[in-house]
Design a protein around this motif. Sequence first.
Motif, PDB file in Angstrom:
ATOM      1  N   ALA A 132      -2.680  -6.681  -4.481  1.00  0.00           N
ATOM      2  CA  ALA A 132      -2.909  -5.302  -4.916  1.00  0.00           C
ATOM      3  C   ALA A 132      -4.255  -5.184  -5.623  1.00  0.00           C
ATOM      4  O   ALA A 132      -4.992  -4.217  -5.446  1.00  0.00           O
ATOM      5  N   ILE A 156      19.173   4.201  -2.744  1.00  0.00           N
ATOM      6  CA  ILE A 156      18.209   3.999  -3.824  1.00  0.00           C
ATOM      7  C   ILE A 156      18.848   3.292  -5.022  1.00  0.00           C
ATOM      8  O   ILE A 156      18.372   2.246  -5.459  1.00  0.00           O
ATOM      9  N   PRO A 214      20.676  -0.450  -4.244  1.00  0.00           N
ATOM     10  CA  PRO A 214      19.726  -1.560  -4.103  1.00  0.00           C
ATOM     11  C   PRO A 214      19.033  -1.897  -5.418  1.00  0.00           C
ATOM     12  O   PRO A 214      18.798  -3.057  -5.723  1.00  0.00           O
ATOM     13  N   MET A 220       1.723 -10.946  -4.815  1.00  0.00           N
ATOM     14  CA  MET A 220       1.641  -9.537  -4.467  1.00  0.00           C
ATOM     15  C   MET A 220       0.679  -8.793  -5.389  1.00  0.00           C
ATOM     16  O   MET A 220      -0.114  -7.972  -4.954  1.00  0.00           O
ATOM     17  N   LYS A 221       0.762  -9.130  -6.668  1.00  0.00           N
ATOM     18  CA  LYS A 221      -0.102  -8.469  -7.633  1.00  0.00           C
ATOM     19  C   LYS A 221      -1.572  -8.765  -7.312  1.00  0.00           C
ATOM     20  O   LYS A 221      -2.432  -7.900  -7.396  1.00  0.00           O
ATOM     21  N   ALA A 228      12.915  12.006  -6.004  1.00  0.00           N
ATOM     22  CA  ALA A 228      12.066  11.904  -4.819  1.00  0.00           C
ATOM     23  C   ALA A 228      12.928  11.852  -3.563  1.00  0.00           C
ATOM     24  O   ALA A 228      12.647  12.529  -2.569  1.00  0.00           O
ATOM     25  N   LEU A 268       4.825  -4.271   1.087  1.00  0.00           N
ATOM     26  CA  LEU A 268       5.607  -3.651   0.025  1.00  0.00           C
ATOM     27  C   LEU A 268       4.672  -2.786  -0.821  1.00  0.00           C
ATOM     28  O   LEU A 268       3.465  -3.036  -0.883  1.00  0.00           O
ATOM     29  N   SER A 323       4.264  -2.681  -3.885  1.00  0.00           N
ATOM     30  CA  SER A 323       3.573  -3.370  -4.983  1.00  0.00           C
ATOM     31  C   SER A 323       2.334  -4.125  -4.515  1.00  0.00           C
ATOM     32  O   SER A 323       1.589  -4.642  -5.331  1.00  0.00           O
ATOM     33  N   GLN A 368      12.807   8.504  -8.974  1.00  0.00           N
ATOM     34  CA  GLN A 368      13.137   7.950  -7.654  1.00  0.00           C
ATOM     35  C   GLN A 368      14.270   8.730  -7.015  1.00  0.00           C
ATOM     36  O   GLN A 368      14.252   9.022  -5.828  1.00  0.00           O
ATOM     37  N   LEU A 375       7.361   6.152  -5.662  1.00  0.00           N
ATOM     38  CA  LEU A 375       7.600   5.444  -4.400  1.00  0.00           C
ATOM     39  C   LEU A 375       8.795   4.513  -4.601  1.00  0.00           C
ATOM     40  O   LEU A 375       9.079   4.101  -5.723  1.00  0.00           O
ATOM     41  N   PHE A 376       9.473   4.171  -3.499  1.00  0.00           N
ATOM     42  CA  PHE A 376      10.645   3.296  -3.619  1.00  0.00           C
ATOM     43  C   PHE A 376      10.180   1.840  -3.566  1.00  0.00           C
ATOM     44  O   PHE A 376       9.749   1.368  -2.521  1.00  0.00           O
ATOM     45  N   PRO A 377      10.273   1.122  -4.687  1.00  0.00           N
ATOM     46  CA  PRO A 377       9.661  -0.208  -4.743  1.00  0.00           C
ATOM     47  C   PRO A 377      10.363  -1.235  -3.860  1.00  0.00           C
ATOM     48  O   PRO A 377       9.768  -2.246  -3.521  1.00  0.00           O
ATOM     49  N   LEU A 378      11.611  -0.984  -3.493  1.00  0.00           N
ATOM     50  CA  LEU A 378      12.336  -1.998  -2.727  1.00  0.00           C
ATOM     51  C   LEU A 378      12.198  -1.792  -1.224  1.00  0.00           C
ATOM     52  O   LEU A 378      12.757  -2.535  -0.432  1.00  0.00           O
ATOM     53  N   MET A 379      11.482  -0.728  -0.819  1.00  0.00           N
ATOM     54  CA  MET A 379      11.319  -0.482   0.607  1.00  0.00           C
ATOM     55  C   MET A 379       9.875  -0.776   1.017  1.00  0.00           C
ATOM     56  O   MET A 379       8.961  -0.678   0.214  1.00  0.00           O
TER      57      MET A 379
END
Lengths: 361, 334, 291
Positions: free
Chosen positions: C280, C191, C194, C276-277, C176, A131, A133, C173, A87-91
């Motif tokens: 999750a 990709i 960034p 964030m962690k 993908a 996000l 994450s 990435q 997956l694209f982590p920055l999107m």
Amino acid sequence: MSAGVELDGVTVRFGNFTAVNNANLNIKGGEFFSFLGPSGCGKTTILRTVSGFLDPSAGHVRIGGQDMAGIGPNKRPTALIFQNLALFPLMSVADNITYGLRVRGLSRADRDKRATELLELIALPGQGQKLVSELSGGQKQRVAIARALAVEPQVLLLDEPLSALDLKLRQHMRNELRAIQQRVGITFIYITHDQGEALTMSDRIAVMSDGVIEQVADGKSVYDSPETAFVASFVGENNPFPGKVASASGDSAIIETPFGKLRGLNPKKLKAGDNAILFVRPESLKLGKGPDGSTFATPVLNAAFEGNMTHVFMKGAGKKNITVTVGRHGGTAIPASGENGTVHYDPALGLVLPEGKMARE
Amino acid sequence: MSSRALAFLVPAIVILAFWLMSRWEARQGHDPTHKSFFERNGTVLGIAFVGLVAFWTLFLVTLPYLYMVVESFHPRLPPAKRGGPEDIATIAQYTSFFVNPTDGAWNTTHMYAFVYTIVVSAAVTFINLCICYPLAYYMAQSGTTQKVRLLMLGLIVPYWVNEILRAFSIRLLLASKGLINQGLMGIGITDAPIDFLGNNTGMWVGLSYANLLIMIFPLYNAIESLDKNQIEAARDLGAPWWKIHRDVVIPYAKPGIASGCTMVFMLAAGSLAAPLFLGGPRTLWFTSIVYDFFFQAFNWPRGSAYAFILLAACIAFVMFMLRLFKVKLGEAIR
Amino acid sequence: MTSGTVMKGMLGFYIFLFFLYLFGPLMVMGVTAFNTPSYPQAVPFESFTLDWFVKLWNHRAMMEGLVNSIIIGLGVVVLSVPIGLAASIIMNQIYHRARSLFYLVTISPLLTPGVIIGISTVIFWKDAFGLTEFTKDTFYKGIILSILGQSSFVAAYCLLIIMARLTRFDRAQEEAALDLGATYPQVFWHILLPFLKPALFSAGVIAFLSSFENYNTTTFAILADKTLVTVLAGEVRQGTTPALSALAVIIIGLSLAGAVIYEVLKRREEAAASAMKERARLAERGELELA
Ligand SMILES: Nc1ncnc2c1ncn2[C@@H]1O[C@H](COP(=O)(O)OP(=O)(O)OP(=O)(O)O)[C@@H](O)[C@H]1O
Ligand SMILES: [Mg+2]
């Protein structure tokens, strides 16, 4: 829409190492097809060849009847779900899901609409702005599936997508994947080294070993009628009795083993004198005496009680022990360790196969 | 101009070699993962990448160096005569380093300055290694994350101040009216100020001061990745602290040591500011001599020759360090 | 036990000495910026003044030099960061055998004394730009030569910084994105770029600062023009004035402010990441309960 995938003599070499050797297959449109094999047998290589990241050194890949030679991965009607998801982590989640639409030039509004639908499909409604994450393992898994489905591929390729998940979640996702496949109706090509996954989900399975496709069949046939020693020993537990065919008649054969002459089915039509292995599954072996030709005796080593059944380990001819699985109400008492135990089986459940490479334990 | 055009030949050969190499590798059996450079980046981006890098490696790196070397094999001529019949290849500029062209005597001044520059630079390199090693070791192995971050900050901030001002600050400190002389006279150690600048103390301090950070970071990076358990194990086995360093830490930190020493030596030997502002009036620093050939004598060919001699010395030192510590260039510079 | 305390004390003393060595001269210089005597002295402190800052502001040459330094710095950033980026991508894709030669060429400016880079830049471009009257008049200028000369080694710094991040890029990435239909240039813009952004930013900052501070290369390449540092060098050579100390105070002040901002930003980023962690983790638990 779904398309079939045809492998026609596909061989992939890295330098002088052959990762896939002359693979011939015909995967039907809308089928849930699995590749099953031990680590390093070339499963990923096949998948990457289908998706276009690798060019076959020989042979052809056809998707929906069309030869894919010279067509890049971004032009094929396939979508790949990566082993690590990628997956694209920055999107954001929504941007991940609609990335394929973005590069196809869809407007922001159209993409947002599609993102909402797909988030609904994977049961993550309203979570598009998060996000990656912030998601749990299973949620990431589903986002990866949505991202692949967003481009409406005709074939979805999945490379061990559940391997990173918690055991309990894995069971759950199996059902979910199968349900999604039935809902969207496209071809799924699924890679795994977990036979449970392959057997429960797939319409058909290709069992691979060292770059060679050993057998292609539905789950029941792969389990009940393996065609090679490798498949017999890799899928499910099995007891091998190596020896030489003493005589063959009709559809059965008698094989001379260290435990005497034993009988089994002979699907490969082996002839007297051929090197062969008789396979009898642990659940087909029974303690106690049966007819001659399907009874033998060997010392009991130990027994492992597992509640609904007991595994009895007995001395085999080689290094590998013989396992006998006894049900809860098996009747016959289990001999103490060190004593000789007598074992018999129904010859219709024994299988005589040509000698060949076996799966590593 | 034809001999100067030679400078263009070498890069052309190198590019050809690269191209042949890529052809040859492509021929070496079919690689299913291989995509050509332009396939992998798209034509426009691919050309942009290659163009930028070609501009850099050719016009900013190789050609100027080669051109300087070519220049050093030319006589000094007024601009009008360049490329004329008198503009012939000569090694006069190099021999002038050994023998003075005007009187035919040994050019002891320049040879001495060269040796002096090399020796002082090497000594400063060694001093800095000794000063920085304990701190780098402490930061890498025993400091807490918080502390290390603070120390790092403390190390970096002074380096935002440029070289000239840093030399200036040392000068303020060591000048005859400076704080140190004031202090020494105040407690009566001397009654007249000591001429720290005239006796080159200032230059030594300046060279060391300017390059502290250059030494500490490679050391820190190298030691940081050493597994703490290795040191614990050595300690458990009863090794005294100096043996632990000699047998465990230093061998492990070799690439960092080589890298730090290489960079410090190069920067010291090539430095202009410290000898200029902190050295005594009679100090002959080789880099300053090169500088003077350009700005006072306007003798570019001889200046080029001397610059090349300096470059050769630096390359020799780098090779020596890499050989000494048995590390590859790629490990030393990251 | 006692030997441990002694060791600790010695270590503390050593660290103290080290930082005294590092900061002492700068602090003394800082004090002189606020002291009245025209010879920069810290002790005795006669009386507090800001005159030296005013003098600095009115120093014409220094201000001109500052403007030039900024122009050159920006020019170096604009040239070196793209070069570093391109070189790191090529380095990553180039054939194995060619890689070490390429590495040697690109890294050589870091092993070359700055003086030599300056000299070779001037000698080469004098003839190269001298080929036509037009290029000689337009391009043979101190500012342009300084940008070219400094970029030669600054681009190598950029290469190393960007390369360090590029090696951590997950090729999956890229694949993908391709698999979803992106073209190679799209992969680059959507990709890869960034992903590299933080490294590009650091490379830009480092490029600007190393250009701004550079003396050895610039003193040759700047020809008849001046930058802040060459003006400074001239001043220091001629004599000493507390105005120079004042400049140092400003630079130290700015860099401390920069360091503090950097630290705050970093803390905030870390806090966001850990939040964030945590989310999750909660999601993971919720899911396990469902399954
Ligand atoms: N690019 C490559 N270059 C050289 N050898 C490779 C390359 N990719 C794969 N191989 C080799 O090909 C063989 C098959 O690899 P592949 O990734 O297809 O295995 P796999 O069945 O997917 O295994 P796993 O279950 O571990 O993912 C392995 O022996 C691997 O080492
Ligand atoms: Mg794999």
